[in-house]
Design an enzyme around this catalytic site. Structure first.
Site, PDB file in Angstrom:
ATOM      1  N   TRP A   1       0.839  -1.208   0.000  1.00  0.00           N
ATOM      2  CA  TRP A   1       0.000   0.000   0.000  1.00  0.00           C
ATOM      3  C   TRP A   1       0.873   1.257   0.000  1.00  0.00           C
ATOM      4  CZ3 TRP A   1      -0.579  -3.687   4.042  1.00  0.00           C
ATOM      5  CH2 TRP A   1      -1.474  -4.719   3.733  1.00  0.00           C
ATOM      6  N   HIS A   2       2.020   1.169  -0.680  1.00  0.00           N
ATOM      7  CA  HIS A   2       2.983   2.270  -0.707  1.00  0.00           C
ATOM      8  C   HIS A   2       3.232   2.734  -2.138  1.00  0.00           C
ATOM      9  CE1 HIS A   2       4.843   0.738   3.362  1.00  0.00           C
ATOM     10  NE2 HIS A   2       3.644   1.271   3.512  1.00  0.00           N
ATOM     11  N   SER A   3       2.176   2.900  -2.910  1.00  0.00           N
ATOM     12  CA  SER A   3       2.308   3.276  -4.318  1.00  0.00           C
ATOM     13  C   SER A   3       2.867   4.685  -4.464  1.00  0.00           C
ATOM     14  CB  SER A   3       0.944   3.192  -5.004  1.00  0.00           C
ATOM     15  OG  SER A   3       0.412   1.888  -4.919  1.00  0.00           O
TER      16      SER A   3
END
Length: 610
Positions: free
Chosen positions: A531-533
């Site tokens: 969840w670190h785009s």
């Protein structure tokens, strides 16, 4: 009392995530006469239990969640034909309102590596301190003690995570440190959280904008999806928006326009920001042509350079006597254990309600023996990037008191899980618009996970190393087979339930070539987003597929900036909420300077009243 409807604002933010809240809140506190509008497709989060009670973070990841957008990638041969799914936040506050609240700060050198004027670490460290109140230890030279965002150990300690630290510092021979987030230290254990002393989530929405509800000039219009930026002679003068079909399915879907007299700031994240630019005619000619969009600016870097961290969860059986998060994750509000924890939280902000389940992490760099064990595929990457950068961890290993992503599919009992993700994978992907056969807008998303052969080596090693640590913990009762590789029958690595741990000095498991193949298949079948785009509107020179300059200006137009994680030109060694906050603080400084509305020394912090 609702604020009056305004048809023109000084500044419009297209997106209301973490960074937008920081920038808007800082500017509003600095000059309350500025009219500022935040347009956010998702719904409000103000004082909602799902967003302020830390333990509820996992509820946002269920498939029916409306606080997340689930972006489905193209199938990849490097994932054994699997199509990765990457959620991103869809609510006011963005990721800060739904994330797991893990407080991690990367090395300061990450920002020096960006090569952008004004973004060097020496210029950003004051802002790192400015944004936080570090409630863990006093007088730490790189931490702040008067900022909006609260950092603490959380509402209670979890014994299983303390076991992990104990075994890790003896068997794994890494030190324990009270502060692994001093911008330079690796190979030490600890964990802090974005949770304040009140036991509430410390998010950007509540601590930068909701606490300025008295200012009628700062408005948030939730449930509004920005379609495109409106230009006059390549000058951004407003945005076109509609009611969001997910947040407001019954609302009129016709478009409206709101004007911006000074500035438009796109802040819709690594997926949303390039999409707004492409819908506005800014991007690669081929992409726009296939979507029947007239090109305004040829900017082929839009939507390229997609990056993330690569994560694997691995569950284990645990002793039934230990405290884990699973009963409160899976329990209904009426369950006795949930009610007990909520009652305690309402009194003093303590209990499992003020927990995310993870009290232990290690920023891991391999020693010489570990590096050799990782095999030849990783050696060039090590020499090129890590070897002479001792502050750069290769991966982050952590412990979860619970089954993590497996909680909803396993029978009820006690579990624990290993989490491990790489911080600087080489692979990169892309995010672009496309039209489906009915002419409806869709997503052409290549995640790029494990495309480079060096990226899987740390994950294979992480599986082995964490298994060795966990099977030495007193709470260990074996591996949950469905969450582990399918090792050949007769292998020493075969997984299953057991009666207790091995001795601390027991020999490590010896893996055969067939075992390694099983781990490789397992990783490719299970690796996922962290969840670190980031990276899809990169702050780089235009000739190098950059989208914005160091002042956040979009190349080829005026009065348009981008400020969110999409601007990061290369990856960062941290959970990215911290970086999103930092980008917001820097963006606020840049915009305030350009508007001539104050010096840094005169800034007021948007203090929380929560």
């Amino acid at each position: 009392m609702p604020h009056p409807i305004i048809s023109e604002f000084d500044i419009i933010f297209a997106g209301g995530g973490s960074t937008a809240c920081v920038v808007a809140g800082r500017l509003a506190a600095l000059d309350p006469s500025l009219t500022i509008l935040i347009l956010e497709g998702g719904q409000h989060t103000l004082n909602q239990a799902a967003h302020v009670q830390p333990y509820k973070f996992a509820s946002h990841l269920v498939p029916t969640s409306t606080t997340m957008t689930f972006n489905v990638g193209n199938p990849s041969p490097h994932l054994n034909g699997r199509a990765p799914i990457v959620p991103c936040a869809h609510c006011v506050g963005g990721g800060s309102s739904v994330n797991a609240m893990c407080y991690t700060r990367g090395p300061a050198s990450d920002f020096d590596d960006w090569g952008a004027e004004g973004w060097e670490s020496k210029n950003l460290i004051p802002l790192m301190k400015k944004l936080e109140t570090y409630e863990v230890q006093p007088d730490r030279p790189t931490h702040g003690y008067g900022g909006p965002i609260k950092v603490s150990p959380g509402g209670c300690k979890l014994g299983v995570c303390e076991e992990f630290i104990h075994v890790g510092t003896t068997y794994h021979k890494r030190q324990y440190a009270e502060d692994t987030d001093d911008l330079k230290t690796c190979n030490t254990y600890s964990m802090r959280r974005y949770i304040g002393a009140t036991g509430r989530r410390s998010d950007a929405a509540h601590h930068y904008v909701y606490n300025q509800a008295h200012n009628a000039n700062l408005q948030i219009w939730a449930g509004k999806r920005v379609k495109r930026v409106i230009f006059q002679d390549k000058r951004a003068v407003g945005v076109e928006f509609t009611s969001d079909p997910v947040s407001c399915p019954d609302a009129d879907q016709s478009s409206s326009i709101v004007k911006a007299s000074k500035l438009v700031v796109i802040s819709a994240g690594a997926f949303g920001s390039p999409a707004i630019l492409e819908r506005s005619g800014i991007g690669a000619e081929a992409i726009l042509k296939r979507c029947n969009i007239e090109q305004l600016v040829d900017l082929p870097g839009v939507g390229e350079n997609y990056q993330d961290h690569n994560l694997v969860f691995t569950p284990y059986f645990a002793d039934e006597g230990i405290v884990t998060m699973d009963p409160i994750y899976l329990g209904e509000e009426s369950d006795v254990i949930v009610q007990k924890n909520l009652a305690q939280w309402n009194i003093d902000g303590k209990s499992l309600v003020a927990q995310n389940g993870s009290d232990a992490k290690i920023k891991w760099r391999p020693d010489d023996d570990e590096l050799k064990a990782m095999g030849p595929a990783f050696q060039p990457r090590w020499k090129e990037f890590f070897q002479d950068r001792p502050d750069k961890p290769v991966a982050l290993f952590s412990m979860c008191a619970g089954a993590g992503g497996f909680s909803h599919i396993l029978p009820r009992r006690s579990y624990m899980a290993a989490n491990y993700f790489t911080l600087y994978p080489v692979s990169a992907g892309s995010v672009h618009m496309k039209l489906d056969e009915n002419g409806q807008e869709g997503l052409d998303f290549n995640a790029g996970f494990l495309d480079d052969p060096s990226d899987i080596a740390p994950l294979i090693f992480g599986y082995k190393k964490l298994r060795e640590i966990i099977r030495r913990m007193s709470s260990y009762r074996g591996e949950v087979p469905i969450g582990h590789p399918d090792f050949p029958q007769g292998s020493a690595a075969v997984c299953g339930e057991t009666t207790g741990p091995v001795d601390l000095n027991a020999p490590d498991i010896i893996y055969t070539a067939e075992d390694d193949d099983a781990i490789d298949r397992y990783i490719r079948d299970h690796v996922q987003t962290t969840w670190h785009s980031l990276g899809t509107c990169a702050m780089k020179p235009r000739a190098d597929q950059g989208v914005i300059d160091a002042r956040l200006n979009v190349y080829g137009v005026t009065n348009l900036k981008v400020a969110d994680m999409s601007i990061a030109p290369i990856n960062v060694g941290t959970n990215t909420y911290w970086t999103a906050l930092l980008i917001g603080e820097k963006a606020a400084m840049i915009i305030a300077d350009e508007l001539g509305i104050g010096s840094q020394s005169s800034w007021k912090s948007p203090r929380s009243r929560l």
